[in-house]
Design an enzyme around this catalytic site. Structure first.
Site, PDB file in Angstrom:
ATOM      1  N   ASP A   2      46.164  15.713  25.166  1.00  0.00           N
ATOM      2  CA  ASP A   2      47.572  15.337  25.171  1.00  0.00           C
ATOM      3  C   ASP A   2      48.071  15.170  23.760  1.00  0.00           C
ATOM      4  OD1 ASP A   2      50.040  14.576  26.392  1.00  0.00           O
ATOM      5  OD2 ASP A   2      49.609  12.519  25.807  1.00  0.00           O
ATOM      6  N   GLU A  53      49.488  20.394  27.311  1.00  0.00           N
ATOM      7  CA  GLU A  53      50.829  20.439  27.878  1.00  0.00           C
ATOM      8  C   GLU A  53      51.584  21.607  27.268  1.00  0.00           C
ATOM      9  OE1 GLU A  53      53.194  17.068  26.724  1.00  0.00           O
ATOM     10  OE2 GLU A  53      51.777  16.563  25.159  1.00  0.00           O
ATOM     11  N   ASP A  81      48.159   7.813  26.225  1.00  0.00           N
ATOM     12  CA  ASP A  81      47.933   9.234  25.937  1.00  0.00           C
ATOM     13  C   ASP A  81      46.665   9.744  26.610  1.00  0.00           C
ATOM     14  OD1 ASP A  81      50.237   9.315  24.378  1.00  0.00           O
ATOM     15  OD2 ASP A  81      49.170   8.671  22.582  1.00  0.00           O
TER      16      ASP A  81
END
Ligand SMILES: [Zn+2]
Length: 398
Positions: free
Chosen positions: A181, A265, A358
């Site tokens: 992340d 992502e 996170d």
């Protein structure tokens, strides 16, 4: 990109500067020709037409003719690519280039013998019309160099960056999936719980930079003192950039080596960067808030990290729609914005699960990539809206 310090002789530096000047001149001509062009219109001259114009310009101007046609044509080619990126809406419109700012030129069709090592720390590269230029062999030059770009930074240092797609790193074969992340609190968080931070400036360097910036504010415009201060600032910033690049290389190699599949992502980072600033007519929403976030993304070199990962682990990187990954509890699947207590704390309002925010998001990325999303445990599907979407839409945007 692996970047090396070039050490041209004063005579060679003159020719390099000319190459930069020609590339800038040709680029700026192209920018001017296209300045009235808008996506959808088809009246600006294309690459072939511009090449004919370049030939004519070279015939008329001895100084241009004296330069390298390879350098000048490549500048046109780079411009054509930049325009294609612009109309594809992935990049900004190619901008005017100023002397002394981001100077450089590109050479393609590099042959195997054009880069060679002389001794342990010294190598050389062949540059058209310049000849062999020494470089500091600070690490191995990658195999199969196809092109390189020569640049001069604001501090006056020359570099050559060789473009070669790095050799893929073999997968470990463990079947292990990692989620990575882009952290807000840290540079990157792994689903393993590791928190990675891209190195920045040390405290002493930060203090020095602040002093220099203050001095710059006081220095008179156009003074030689101002020039010196600017060069010193550029040097500090270049050091920071070098460290970040190094970090990206090491981190991407490490991830590619340790995990079979790496889930990240899908940020469409350049779009986000642009939309925050908005246009003059329609200024972006939440501009200040987003600008801060964008700074963070860019500082962490996230886009570069993903790009290098894709080179080193081809076919093993999954880009996941990041919607709700930061709001969804990895333990129970409950989604609530309130669960994210702060930038770094996640505490599920439903089950009380606590984690680094996170890391929780990285775990969600990992699980989505692995195909056993939180949805399988009865929660809401990740990455989807409240109304359920077909499973395939949850996965693999890229
Ligand atoms: Zn929960």
């Amino acid at each position: 990109m692996s970047r090396y310090r070039l050490q041209p002789s004063p005579a060679q530096e003159q020719v390099l500067l000319e190459h930069c000047g020609h590339a800038r001149y040709v680029w700026n001509l192209a920018v001017e020709q296209h300045s009235h062009w808008k996506p959808g219109r088809r009246n600006a001259p294309g690459f072939a037409e511009q090449c004919r114009q370049l030939t004519a310009a070279r015939a008329d101007n001895a100084w241009l003719r004296a330069g390298s046609v390879v350098v000048q044509q490549q500048a046109l080619k780079d411009f054509a690519q930049a325009m294609a990126n612009f109309s594809g809406k992935t990049h900004k419109r190619p901008a005017w280039r100023r002397r002394g700012r981001g100077e450089g030129f590109r050479i393609v069709a590099v042959k195997a013998g054009d880069v060679r090592r002389l001794s342990r720390h010294v190598g050389e590269v062949r540059i058209p019309k310049v000849g062999w230029v020494r470089l500091r062999w600070s690490r191995a030059v990658p195999e199969g160099v196809k092109s390189y770009r020569v640049t001069r930074d604001a501090a006056g240092r020359w570099h050559v960056a060789f473009a070669a797609i790095p050799e893929p790193v073999p997968a470990p074969g463990t079947g292990e999936v990692a989620g990575v992340d882009r952290g807000v609190a840290v540079s990157a968080a792994l689903s393993t719980g590791e928190l990675l931070n891209a190195p920045g400036l040390r405290d002493g360097e930060k203090a020095r930079l602040l002093r220099l910036l203050r001095r710059l504010a006081r220095a008179e415009r156009g003074s030689s003192r101002r020039g010196r201060v600017k060069a010193a600032i550029a040097k500090v910033r270049a050091r920071e950039a070098d460290r970040r690049k190094d970090w990206v290389e090491k981190t991407s190699t490490g991830l590619a080596r340790r995990f079979d599949v790496i889930a990240v992502e899908d940020l469409k980072i350049s779009n986000m960067t642009r939309s925050a600033r908005g246009t003059l007519e329609a200024p972006g929403r939440n501009v200040r808030q987003k600008a801060g976030l964008n700074r963070g993304i860019l500082a962490a070199g996230w886009g570069r990290l993903v790009e290098r990962l894709e080179h080193k682990a081809p076919g093993r990187v999954r880009k996941i729609n990041p919607r709700y990954t930061s709001q969804t509890c990895n333990a129970c699947g409950h989604r609530a914005a309130e669960s994210r207590e702060s930038q770094s704390r996640f505490r599920c309002v439903a089950c009380g699960h606590q984690a680094h925010a996170d890391v929780n998001a990285a775990e969600n990325l990992r699980d989505t990539a692995a195909g056993h999303a939180v949805a399988a445990r009865g929660g809401l599907p990740l990455g989807g809206p409240v109304n359920r979407e077909p499973q395939r839409d949850l996965l693999l945007v890229g």
